[in-house]
Design an enzyme around this catalytic site. Sequence first.
Site, PDB file in Angstrom:
ATOM      1  N   HIS A  48       0.812  -1.219   0.000  1.00 52.30           N
ATOM      2  CA  HIS A  48       0.000   0.000   0.000  1.00 52.30           C
ATOM      3  C   HIS A  48       0.852   1.280   0.000  1.00 52.30           C
ATOM      4  O   HIS A  48       0.739   2.081  -0.928  1.00 52.30           O
ATOM      5  CB  HIS A  48      -0.998  -0.040   1.160  1.00 52.30           C
ATOM      6  CG  HIS A  48      -1.631   1.274   1.461  1.00 52.30           C
ATOM      7  ND1 HIS A  48      -2.457   1.929   0.566  1.00 52.30           N
ATOM      8  CD2 HIS A  48      -1.527   2.090   2.541  1.00 52.30           C
ATOM      9  CE1 HIS A  48      -2.845   3.082   1.092  1.00 52.30           C
ATOM     10  NE2 HIS A  48      -2.287   3.208   2.292  1.00 52.30           N
ATOM     11  N   HIS A  72       3.976   6.824   5.453  1.00 54.19           N
ATOM     12  CA  HIS A  72       2.796   7.517   5.965  1.00 54.19           C
ATOM     13  C   HIS A  72       1.955   6.723   6.970  1.00 54.19           C
ATOM     14  O   HIS A  72       1.264   7.308   7.793  1.00 54.19           O
ATOM     15  CB  HIS A  72       1.916   8.041   4.810  1.00 54.19           C
ATOM     16  CG  HIS A  72       0.995   7.027   4.206  1.00 54.19           C
ATOM     17  ND1 HIS A  72       1.368   6.227   3.163  1.00 54.19           N
ATOM     18  CD2 HIS A  72      -0.276   6.683   4.504  1.00 54.19           C
ATOM     19  CE1 HIS A  72       0.358   5.431   2.836  1.00 54.19           C
ATOM     20  NE2 HIS A  72      -0.662   5.689   3.639  1.00 54.19           N
ATOM     21  N   GLU A  76       1.011   5.243  12.711  1.00 54.02           N
ATOM     22  CA  GLU A  76      -0.324   4.784  13.089  1.00 54.02           C
ATOM     23  C   GLU A  76      -0.393   3.263  13.257  1.00 54.02           C
ATOM     24  O   GLU A  76      -1.000   2.774  14.189  1.00 54.02           O
ATOM     25  CB  GLU A  76      -1.335   5.237  12.019  1.00 54.02           C
ATOM     26  CG  GLU A  76      -2.758   4.779  12.232  1.00 54.02           C
ATOM     27  CD  GLU A  76      -3.490   5.535  13.340  1.00 54.02           C
ATOM     28  OE1 GLU A  76      -2.904   6.479  13.901  1.00 54.02           O
ATOM     29  OE2 GLU A  76      -4.633   5.152  13.647  1.00 54.02           O
ATOM     30  N   ASP A  77       0.238   2.550  12.347  1.00 47.73           N
ATOM     31  CA  ASP A  77      -0.012   1.104  12.294  1.00 47.73           C
ATOM     32  C   ASP A  77       1.137   0.211  12.769  1.00 47.73           C
ATOM     33  O   ASP A  77       0.989  -1.005  12.799  1.00 47.73           O
ATOM     34  CB  ASP A  77      -0.373   0.697  10.855  1.00 47.73           C
ATOM     35  CG  ASP A  77      -1.690   1.317  10.423  1.00 47.73           C
ATOM     36  OD1 ASP A  77      -2.479   1.684  11.316  1.00 47.73           O
ATOM     37  OD2 ASP A  77      -1.923   1.447   9.212  1.00 47.73           O
ATOM     38  N   ASP A 139      -2.958   8.506  -1.055  1.00 47.99           N
ATOM     39  CA  ASP A 139      -3.347   7.450  -0.112  1.00 47.99           C
ATOM     40  C   ASP A 139      -4.813   7.071  -0.349  1.00 47.99           C
ATOM     41  O   ASP A 139      -5.173   5.899  -0.490  1.00 47.99           O
ATOM     42  CB  ASP A 139      -3.140   8.000   1.313  1.00 47.99           C
ATOM     43  CG  ASP A 139      -3.560   7.020   2.397  1.00 47.99           C
ATOM     44  OD1 ASP A 139      -3.354   5.805   2.203  1.00 47.99           O
ATOM     45  OD2 ASP A 139      -4.082   7.483   3.432  1.00 47.99           O
ATOM     46  N   ASP A 259     -23.458  15.924 -25.539  1.00 49.98           N
ATOM     47  CA  ASP A 259     -22.031  16.253 -25.679  1.00 49.98           C
ATOM     48  C   ASP A 259     -21.190  15.482 -24.686  1.00 49.98           C
ATOM     49  O   ASP A 259     -20.759  15.994 -23.681  1.00 49.98           O
ATOM     50  CB  ASP A 259     -21.796  17.751 -25.531  1.00 49.98           C
ATOM     51  CG  ASP A 259     -22.579  18.323 -24.366  1.00 49.98           C
ATOM     52  OD1 ASP A 259     -23.440  17.614 -23.843  1.00 49.98           O
ATOM     53  OD2 ASP A 259     -22.305  19.465 -23.978  1.00 49.98           O
TER      54      ASP A 259
END
Length: 738
Positions: A48, A72, A76-77, A139, A259
């Site tokens: 990712h 990034h 957090e993870d 992201d 169009d």
Amino acid sequence: MMRQYELVERVAAYKPDLDEALLNRAYVYAMQKHGAQKRASGDPYFSHPLEVAAILTDLHLDEATIAVALLHDTIEDTDATRKEIDHLFGAKIGQLVEGLTKLKRLELVSKKAEQAENLRKLLLAIADDIRVLLVKLADRLHNMRTIGVMRPEKRARIAQETLDIYAPLAGRMGMQDMREELENLSFKHTNLEAYETVTARLEELKERHAGTIDEIERVLSDRLAESGIHADVSGRQKKPYSVFSKMQRKALSLEQLSDIFGFRVIVETEEECYRTLGIVHCTWPMVPGRFKDYISIPKQNGYRSLHTTIVGPSRQRVELQIRTRAMHEIAEYGIAAHELYKDGIDGDEQDRRLANESSAYAWLRRTIDLLNQGDTPEEFLENTKLELFQDQVFCFTPKGRLIALPRGATPIDFAYAVHTDVGDTCVGCKIDGRIMPLVTELQNGDEVEIIRSKAATPPQAWETIAVTGKARSAIRRATRMAIRRQYSGLGQQILERSFQRAGKTFSRDGLKPFLAKLGHREVEDALAAVGRGEIASADVLRAVHPDYQDTRAARPGVKSDESGWFSLRSATGMIFRIPGEEQGEGAPGASLPIRGVADDMPVHFGPDGAVPGDRIIGILEAGKGITIYPIQSPALAAFEDEPERWVDIRWDLDAEMTMRFPARVRISALNEPGALAEIAETTALNDANISRLMTVSSAPDIAVMLIDLEVWNLQHLNRTLNQLRGKACVTDVVRVNG
Ligand code: MN
């Protein structure tokens, strides 16, 4: 998965002097930190951040931004910390990664009052460094590309948030490709049915017009070459979401969309743009009002181009965008196209130069300054009028929940956006504390309070007032349901009576074993079919009680006993009750909204009308429900042999009802000037309306006409007719079938 050296090569291709070591360190660090983590799809988690980095290489961003993309999700993870990242990659990259970590925790489309606050946090996080936004958008793009594995509920929420916040933000930053991809991916997950319909239609049009599109491309390329212009001509079909939002904005059907084809012509100089335009307009007729010069006056997000629409050889409209290569880069990459990140310039200097070079960035700066001045997020939203979302309006519930709607949306759309139940029971609204009509176009910052009534069903007419697909389909559903309820209620009453007459007891559950025989799957549907007259009550009786003999009971007269009567009520609460014995009590103003009922009730008048005070009979007609005739109507003779179609029916009027009822009259008048005016005037003076007037025959002396009057009741009708009879020019007045 992309290898380390492939990523470095990608960046090196547009930035030869890159800091290769930084990229390598970030790659290895992120890969180790995410370790054996897996995504919902089962892929290694590290794929990712790597894909996010790859998206940013397409935008030609500097290696610091690419490194931030790789890192990034680490804070957090994983067990990575800000401190460690600062130490390994420098405080700037640490700050950006932390900014993204904070953003990850924001839920922008939530049911909470913090929405406005969260949006403010988002913009503040971007304010630190625009690269936060670029990484965040990449992201989100990768998450949207891989959203298929998520639970449908979560999918819909993320897609909605993307549509409401991130896609407009990308557009506002001038990143059109990014915006389009985000929109189309979200479209699919918020409204699959519409997505598929629009996509199929686009495919069909593409096939149908393939020949002429090729021809235009060939002719255009040839003409430009003859004039010595080196141009890059590419065909382009509008994307499903932009087609869909145009349909919604302009209330067009798919068939009306013409169009959807376009060409992009990329030339070398600004002057060539205008020469190209001249050649285009000399070759095909242009569509007036469609020419736009965004070179002379650029759009707010820095976009520059000439736009025009021509009528092609098979009469289809084709849009052309003419621009230089440099304009094209800004159009595609927006703010990311500015070369500044390649210099390693940071802080105020970068800020100043960006604001100078990019009007999108200057806009963002202004917005954020305003944000810092405002006291509350709500104030901020109102202050900036949310230019960010040019196609949207942002409104609030009284509790402060933010509701994003397309521009042109009404309180009805607002109510349905809050909840389908709120929409279905909406009867009025207050905007900023004042009672306003439901057709009011909402403005940014409006606080909307929906006034609800339990009994209400949305009127069908709302479908044309609402602009959001959600509101429209909910209204359609509610109307359908209400009509079905009416028919099934009627069907049940019919069955109860015919079972009773046959000495049997009716129960809904008793129908269940026989549904297949009746051709329906639900009791409700079978009852509705009886109510609509599609199934005769005798057939239901025979299905449930095979021993039942149809005795051809005499048709019910108006004098049936009281228990035989039943009354119909619409959602708005009216219908048939007998006022007094025979004559309508006729308080003017008492009435029966049969007119409005024609749509939402299974009851309507026969051609000659009926007014309160008339004795009435209903006849079941397949597919139409009940048609009402005055008891004396000769038309009833046609139904003599079908007693099962006769329904006893009585008026049921509420004193507050202000409806009129139709009655047809035949008037013979002297064929002289002013006669018609006198008839009209007399009618008006008696407070009756003329809804229709037909001349039946016109002899030299006498004109005979049929007039459909609208009156309160029988008394009112008779009074009006007597007044007409008193006029010198009128020779005869009779009520038709009256
Ligand atoms: Mn991520």
